[in-house]
Design a protein around this motif. Structure first.
Motif, PDB file in Angstrom:
ATOM      1  N   ALA A  87       0.835  -1.379  -0.031  1.00  0.00           N
ATOM      2  CA  ALA A  87       0.101  -0.005  -0.095  1.00  0.00           C
ATOM      3  C   ALA A  87       0.906   1.462  -0.141  1.00  0.00           C
ATOM      4  CB  ALA A  87      -1.053   0.091   1.203  1.00  0.00           C
ATOM      5  N   TYR A  88       2.018   1.294   0.894  1.00  0.00           N
ATOM      6  CA  TYR A  88       2.884   2.414   0.776  1.00  0.00           C
ATOM      7  C   TYR A  88       3.389   2.387  -0.458  1.00  0.00           C
ATOM      8  CZ  TYR A  88       6.663   5.603   2.107  1.00  0.00           C
ATOM      9  OH  TYR A  88       7.598   6.428   2.425  1.00  0.00           O
ATOM     10  N   ARG A  89       3.813   1.314  -1.435  1.00  0.00           N
ATOM     11  CA  ARG A  89       4.436   1.579  -2.530  1.00  0.00           C
ATOM     12  C   ARG A  89       3.420   2.272  -3.316  1.00  0.00           C
ATOM     13  NH1 ARG A  89       6.736  -3.545  -1.198  1.00  0.00           N
ATOM     14  NH2 ARG A  89       4.836  -4.896  -2.005  1.00  0.00           N
ATOM     15  N   ARG A  90       2.086   1.815  -3.668  1.00  0.00           N
ATOM     16  CA  ARG A  90       1.207   2.499  -4.538  1.00  0.00           C
ATOM     17  C   ARG A  90       1.177   3.945  -4.070  1.00  0.00           C
ATOM     18  NH1 ARG A  90      -1.023  -2.595  -3.574  1.00  0.00           N
ATOM     19  NH2 ARG A  90      -2.011  -1.836  -1.854  1.00  0.00           N
ATOM     20  N   GLU A  91       1.081   4.326  -2.859  1.00  0.00           N
ATOM     21  CA  GLU A  91       0.800   5.578  -2.275  1.00  0.00           C
ATOM     22  C   GLU A  91       2.122   6.474  -2.635  1.00  0.00           C
ATOM     23  OE1 GLU A  91       0.771   8.211   1.846  1.00  0.00           O
ATOM     24  OE2 GLU A  91       0.325   6.023   1.812  1.00  0.00           O
ATOM     25  N   ALA A  92       3.253   5.855  -2.718  1.00  0.00           N
ATOM     26  CA  ALA A  92       4.441   6.725  -2.911  1.00  0.00           C
ATOM     27  C   ALA A  92       4.611   6.782  -4.530  1.00  0.00           C
ATOM     28  CB  ALA A  92       5.658   6.010  -2.234  1.00  0.00           C
ATOM     29  N   GLY A  93       4.068   5.708  -5.201  1.00  0.00           N
ATOM     30  CA  GLY A  93       4.522   5.671  -6.483  1.00  0.00           C
ATOM     31  C   GLY A  93       5.732   5.051  -6.931  1.00  0.00           C
ATOM     32  N   GLU A  94       6.492   4.257  -6.321  1.00  0.00           N
ATOM     33  CA  GLU A  94       7.601   4.132  -6.281  1.00  0.00           C
ATOM     34  C   GLU A  94       7.873   2.506  -5.816  1.00  0.00           C
ATOM     35  OE1 GLU A  94      10.716   7.614  -5.800  1.00  0.00           O
ATOM     36  OE2 GLU A  94       9.894   6.913  -3.826  1.00  0.00           O
ATOM     37  N   TYR A  95       8.893   1.841  -6.450  1.00  0.00           N
ATOM     38  CA  TYR A  95       9.247   0.436  -5.895  1.00  0.00           C
ATOM     39  C   TYR A  95      10.894   0.164  -5.885  1.00  0.00           C
ATOM     40  CZ  TYR A  95       9.760  -0.628 -11.085  1.00  0.00           C
ATOM     41  OH  TYR A  95      10.117  -0.631 -12.204  1.00  0.00           O
ATOM     42  N   LEU A  96      11.239  -0.533  -5.425  1.00  0.00           N
ATOM     43  CA  LEU A  96      12.597  -0.742  -5.126  1.00  0.00           C
ATOM     44  C   LEU A  96      13.264  -1.737  -5.718  1.00  0.00           C
ATOM     45  CD1 LEU A  96      14.556   0.283  -2.745  1.00  0.00           C
ATOM     46  CD2 LEU A  96      13.840  -1.596  -1.349  1.00  0.00           C
ATOM     47  N   CYS A  97      14.450  -1.554  -6.285  1.00  0.00           N
ATOM     48  CA  CYS A  97      15.294  -2.410  -7.051  1.00  0.00           C
ATOM     49  C   CYS A  97      16.609  -2.640  -6.444  1.00  0.00           C
ATOM     50  CB  CYS A  97      15.429  -2.052  -8.544  1.00  0.00           C
ATOM     51  SG  CYS A  97      13.875  -1.883  -9.282  1.00  0.00           S
ATOM     52  N   ASP A  98      17.416  -3.462  -6.818  1.00  0.00           N
ATOM     53  CA  ASP A  98      18.765  -3.868  -6.434  1.00  0.00           C
ATOM     54  C   ASP A  98      19.759  -4.259  -7.362  1.00  0.00           C
ATOM     55  OD1 ASP A  98      20.178  -4.687  -3.558  1.00  0.00           O
ATOM     56  OD2 ASP A  98      20.626  -6.316  -5.339  1.00  0.00           O
ATOM     57  N   GLY A  99      20.956  -3.647  -7.462  1.00  0.00           N
ATOM     58  CA  GLY A  99      21.851  -4.116  -8.022  1.00  0.00           C
ATOM     59  C   GLY A  99      22.570  -3.154  -9.285  1.00  0.00           C
ATOM     60  N   ARG A 100      23.751  -3.320  -9.549  1.00  0.00           N
ATOM     61  CA  ARG A 100      24.559  -2.350 -10.565  1.00  0.00           C
ATOM     62  C   ARG A 100      23.764  -2.756 -11.948  1.00  0.00           C
ATOM     63  NH1 ARG A 100      28.204  -2.337  -6.753  1.00  0.00           N
ATOM     64  NH2 ARG A 100      29.300  -0.477  -6.441  1.00  0.00           N
ATOM     65  N   LYS A 101      23.713  -4.063 -12.365  1.00  0.00           N
ATOM     66  CA  LYS A 101      23.415  -4.329 -13.743  1.00  0.00           C
ATOM     67  C   LYS A 101      21.762  -3.970 -13.753  1.00  0.00           C
ATOM     68  CE  LYS A 101      22.667  -8.743 -16.436  1.00  0.00           C
ATOM     69  NZ  LYS A 101      21.059  -8.499 -16.592  1.00  0.00           N
ATOM     70  N   THR A 102      20.990  -4.224 -12.738  1.00  0.00           N
ATOM     71  CA  THR A 102      19.731  -3.780 -12.987  1.00  0.00           C
ATOM     72  C   THR A 102      19.369  -2.434 -12.957  1.00  0.00           C
ATOM     73  OG1 THR A 102      19.090  -5.692 -11.513  1.00  0.00           O
ATOM     74  CG2 THR A 102      17.307  -4.142 -11.606  1.00  0.00           C
ATOM     75  N   LEU A 103      20.443  -1.614 -12.310  1.00  0.00           N
ATOM     76  CA  LEU A 103      20.159  -0.156 -12.277  1.00  0.00           C
ATOM     77  C   LEU A 103      20.546   0.195 -13.766  1.00  0.00           C
ATOM     78  CD1 LEU A 103      20.104   2.732 -11.177  1.00  0.00           C
ATOM     79  CD2 LEU A 103      22.527   2.528 -10.497  1.00  0.00           C
TER      80      LEU A 103
END
Length: 251
Positions: A23-39
């Motif tokens: 619910a907080y992700r939807r409210e903030a409009g963001e999600y979390l990712c990890d790692g240099r390759k993914t970035l």
């Protein structure tokens, strides 16, 4: 670049809540990712990276307009949902769900709650050129860190739609796609006897399968041929085999 030194830092609290709370992700409009390759993949495929948390040392590069933070190892590990992550952690803006173009084929997941399975299906769909993955019912959160990680970057490239089951029939009719449901049923037809080249195929969880409501919408039930003494395949494996069949005639 802000140097973070406290667990009480507002950004650290934000990152931890993004990892834990849908619910907080939807409210903030963001999600979390990890790692240099993914970035690098996120930036290469047009995702809007909003912030980056580096572990001990920042890396030089063109990171767009992302706000950057630096944390020592212990504080980074506290913020990260992963164990012993090399970093960085970064946040990505959730894309608006625009109207999709014409779909030739779609894979539907209903009630698949394991984030690893959902992420693997998205990754495989992208590899096979499936136009859209549609999540319905009580599926794992698309933006949960384990789901995102399991897509191996495909979340930035693959069209994924989320819709209630009540909207699915009208959507598929508008796309001109017949609906087939994978089911362990006596009347189910061997998938090899049908063409799935221009269709939507629905897969349920290994434990429950597809709901009766969704099966009632299907033109046909289909089954993967297996040895009679074998256990059913999990959702990600079954979906992968079906997606292979959906694109077989193009190879």
């Amino acid at each position: 670049m802000e140097q973070i030194t406290s667990r009480k830092n507002a950004y650290v609290r934000h990152v931890r809540q993004l990892a834990a709370d849908g619910a907080y992700r939807r409210e903030a409009g963001e999600y979390l990712c990890d790692g240099r390759k993914t970035l690098r993949e996120a930036l290469a495929f047009g995702a809007r990276v909003t912030s980056i948390l580096w572990k001990e040392r920042a890396e030089e590069g063109d990171w767009g307009e992302a706000v950057q933070y630096l944390a020592p190892k212990e504080l980074f590990d506290y913020a990260s949902p992963m164990v012993s992550s090399p970093g960085p952690l970064f946040t990505v803006a959730i894309r608006g769900c625009g109207k999709p173009g014409r779909l030739r084929r779609a894979l539907i997941l209903e009630g698949v709650q394991d984030p690893g399975n959902v992420g693997t299906v998205i990754r495989t769909a992208n590899a096979f050129g499936i136009d859209a993955v549609i999540l319905t019912g009580d599926c794992a959160d698309l933006y949960q860190p384990k789901t995102v990680r399991s897509t191996m970057g495909a979340i930035f490239r693959q069209t994924v739609l989320q819709m209630p089951l009540s909207e699915l029939p009208a959507f598929l009719r508008g796309q001109g796609l017949p609906l087939y449901g994978a089911a362990l049923a006596a009347e189910a037809e061997d998938v090899r006897a049908l063409s799935l080249a221009h269709a939507a195929v629905a897969v349920g969880s290994e434990g429950k399968g597809l709901s009766g409501e969704l099966l009632s919408l299907c033109e046909k039930k289909i089954i993967l041929p297996m040895r009679p003494d074998s256990e059913s395949l999990n959702a990600a494996v079954a979906a992968s085999v079906l997606m292979w069949e959906m694109t077989a005639k193009e190879r």
